[in-house]
Design a protein around this motif. Sequence first.
Motif, PDB file in Angstrom:
ATOM      1  N   UNK A   1     -28.553 -11.835 -11.270  1.00 38.81           N
ATOM      2  CA  UNK A   1     -27.569 -10.833 -12.179  1.00 38.81           C
ATOM      3  C   UNK A   1     -26.042 -10.543 -11.937  1.00 38.81           C
ATOM      4  N   UNK A   2     -25.672 -11.586 -11.098  1.00 33.05           N
ATOM      5  CA  UNK A   2     -24.303 -11.792 -10.680  1.00 33.05           C
ATOM      6  C   UNK A   2     -23.461 -12.600 -11.627  1.00 33.05           C
ATOM      7  N   UNK A   3     -24.222 -13.104 -12.643  1.00 33.69           N
ATOM      8  CA  UNK A   3     -23.807 -14.033 -13.754  1.00 33.69           C
ATOM      9  C   UNK A   3     -23.891 -15.591 -13.349  1.00 33.69           C
ATOM     10  N   UNK A   4     -24.919 -16.029 -13.015  1.00 34.98           N
ATOM     11  CA  UNK A   4     -25.518 -17.293 -12.642  1.00 34.98           C
ATOM     12  C   UNK A   4     -25.330 -18.138 -13.705  1.00 34.98           C
ATOM     13  N   UNK A   5     -24.727 -19.346 -13.509  1.00 31.13           N
ATOM     14  CA  UNK A   5     -24.591 -20.601 -14.752  1.00 31.13           C
ATOM     15  C   UNK A   5     -25.572 -21.378 -14.539  1.00 31.13           C
ATOM     16  N   UNK A   6     -25.980 -21.674 -13.244  1.00 30.39           N
ATOM     17  CA  UNK A   6     -27.039 -22.700 -13.130  1.00 30.39           C
ATOM     18  C   UNK A   6     -27.819 -22.608 -11.729  1.00 30.39           C
ATOM     19  N   UNK A   7     -28.936 -22.816 -11.776  1.00 29.75           N
ATOM     20  CA  UNK A   7     -29.789 -22.680 -10.500  1.00 29.75           C
ATOM     21  C   UNK A   7     -30.321 -24.072  -9.870  1.00 29.75           C
ATOM     22  N   UNK A   8     -29.695 -24.459  -8.529  1.00 30.85           N
ATOM     23  CA  UNK A   8     -30.338 -25.637  -7.982  1.00 30.85           C
ATOM     24  C   UNK A   8     -31.393 -25.163  -6.913  1.00 30.85           C
ATOM     25  N   UNK A   9     -32.829 -25.501  -7.185  1.00 34.13           N
ATOM     26  CA  UNK A   9     -33.880 -25.102  -6.452  1.00 34.13           C
ATOM     27  C   UNK A   9     -34.276 -26.505  -5.586  1.00 34.13           C
ATOM     28  N   UNK A  10     -34.276 -26.172  -4.083  1.00 31.96           N
ATOM     29  CA  UNK A  10     -34.777 -27.147  -3.252  1.00 31.96           C
ATOM     30  C   UNK A  10     -35.920 -26.672  -2.557  1.00 31.96           C
ATOM     31  N   UNK A  11     -36.923 -27.224  -2.736  1.00 27.96           N
ATOM     32  CA  UNK A  11     -38.540 -26.848  -2.170  1.00 27.96           C
ATOM     33  C   UNK A  11     -39.390 -28.168  -2.172  1.00 27.96           C
ATOM     34  N   UNK A  12     -39.658 -28.779  -1.009  1.00 25.00           N
ATOM     35  CA  UNK A  12     -40.764 -29.837  -1.088  1.00 25.00           C
ATOM     36  C   UNK A  12     -42.170 -29.434  -1.614  1.00 25.00           C
ATOM     37  N   UNK A  13     -42.371 -28.248  -1.474  1.00 27.61           N
ATOM     38  CA  UNK A  13     -43.788 -27.896  -2.006  1.00 27.61           C
ATOM     39  C   UNK A  13     -43.830 -27.123  -3.450  1.00 27.61           C
ATOM     40  N   UNK A  14     -42.715 -27.406  -4.236  1.00 26.26           N
ATOM     41  CA  UNK A  14     -42.602 -26.675  -5.388  1.00 26.26           C
ATOM     42  C   UNK A  14     -43.466 -27.230  -6.459  1.00 26.26           C
TER      43      UNK A  14
END
Length: 121
Positions: A80-93
Amino acid sequence: MRVLITGATKWDSEAAIRRELSRLPAHTTIVTGDTPGIDAHAKVVALEFGFAVEAMKKTNADYRAFPGEGWKGLNVRMLATGIDMVLAFHADYGKSGCARGTQHAVTLAEQAQIPVRIFTQ
């Protein structure tokens, strides 16, 4: 640009995050949570690149809104803070029963039509 970094609490490599942050424009702000692993690495590497860092913590309100899963409230607030992009790092995603917090953040971002990049190594 405001970039949310999310992922595994057991993520132990800064190489992938360093690689991805090196691709971001100057004056980027990194938003991340309060856990060990990727959140902690994100703070360190972002500062190395001279990025602003907004480290957010779970609150009592997060736990009231999502009993036993305060991380969900934190995910909602970070996005909700106004994110433009998400980078997600998880080996088990993507594995059943794994990466629940990361998947939650990614799902919320996708619903809000925020671009997401997922890294499993």
